[in-house]
Design an enzyme around this catalytic site. Structure first.
Site, PDB file in Angstrom:
ATOM      1  N   GLU A 105       0.817  -1.222   0.000  1.00  0.00           N
ATOM      2  CA  GLU A 105       0.000   0.000   0.000  1.00  0.00           C
ATOM      3  C   GLU A 105       0.852   1.274   0.000  1.00  0.00           C
ATOM      4  OE1 GLU A 105      -4.008  -1.679   2.194  1.00  0.00           O
ATOM      5  OE2 GLU A 105      -2.323  -1.101   3.457  1.00  0.00           O
ATOM      6  N   ASP A 122     -11.632  -6.850  -2.590  1.00  0.00           N
ATOM      7  CA  ASP A 122     -12.463  -8.062  -2.451  1.00  0.00           C
ATOM      8  C   ASP A 122     -13.857  -7.606  -2.047  1.00  0.00           C
ATOM      9  OD1 ASP A 122     -10.727  -7.681   0.203  1.00  0.00           O
ATOM     10  OD2 ASP A 122     -12.692  -8.430   0.761  1.00  0.00           O
TER      11      ASP A 122
END
Ligand code: SAH
Length: 237
Positions: A16, A205
């Site tokens: 990230e 997701d």
């Protein structure tokens, strides 16, 4: 006069933040509590960047150290999240954050209510505020580049949600558009210190039964999408 205090950037996982750290000009690093804080310029803007590790405690400790050590004018949390009624690859910017697992309902408090100390008093708060200006800039940038960009509630808790009933519940109870594990704790640390914050997440997701397969498949690509967007937006923040 130009504001020289840095923008703080926090991501839970290496994927990230590594593309952001790689772009820093004049990069230096310094450690506290095992966390590494990288300073430098991103697109000419002074920033401090850290990988905090997953969950509310890791991220709150990181935010608090960053605030005390670097006095950032804004903290942005970038990364991935499970989608609630939004698709994998979409971007969600928080209009506010909630901590969905903070639960003292058994003694009559509304779910998600936090009790923050303010000079000897207790303040009840559920919706942790995000800076409207920073959120607008991130949303506009997201809409310019990508199709699916949403402004909404981000729900935070110390659980990886992979369950369609829990997902539905998060939407119903909190109006959440995304669920993750750090935004609400970083927002709380920022709120307690009077530092503006923003949370930007790309959906890795769908926070349902497919998540154990989808998360490893899409985490890297979506984490980089969120980081790229932040790099493009940083000069406007
Ligand atoms: N083993 C991992 C743990 C990752 S936990 C590690 O190496 O760090 C999952 C991370 O992705 C958290 O930081 C969380 O904010 C985010 N996330 C993505 N999908 C999520 C979901 N469905 N529920 C909760 N958090 C999710």
């Amino acid at each position: 006069m130009e504001n020289k205090s840095p923008i703080g950037i926090i991501g839970a996982m290496e994927v990230e933040v590594n593309s952001i750290i790689a772009r820093l000009a004049g990069k230096e690093s310094s450690g506290t509590a095992g966390l590494l804080f990288y300073t430098g310029e991103l697109e000419g803007v002074p920033v401090v960047v850290a990988e905090c590790g997953p969950g509310k405690v890791n991220s709150a400790v990181c935010a608090q150290i960053m605030i005390l050590k670097y006095k950032p004018r804004l903290i942005i949390n970038t990364g991935v999240a499970g989608g609630v009624g939004v698709k994998i690859g979409d971007l969600v910017t928080a209009e506010c954050c909630v901590q969905h697992d903070f639960d003292t309902t058994a003694i009559g408090d509304p779910l998600g209510t936090l009790f923050i100390r303010r000079e000897g008093r207790s303040e009840d708060i559920m919706k942790l505020p995000c800076d409207p200006n920073a959120s607008r800039v991130l949303m506009e940038e997201a809409r310019d580049i990508y199709g699916g960009a949403h402004l909404g509630v981000i729900a935070t808790g110390d659980i990886f949600v992979a369950d369609k009933e829990k997902n539905r519940w998060l939407g119903e109870k909190f109006g959440a558009k995304a669920v993750e594990m750090e935004g609400g704790s970083i927002a709380q640390a920022c709120y307690m210190n009077g530092v503006p914050c923003a949370v930007l997440r790309a959906i890795s997701d769908s926070a349902n039964d497919d998540s154990p397969v989808d998360f490893p498949a899409f985490a890297r690509e979506t984490a980089e999408k969120s980081a790229e967007l932040l790099i493009r937006a940083v000069r406007k923040l």
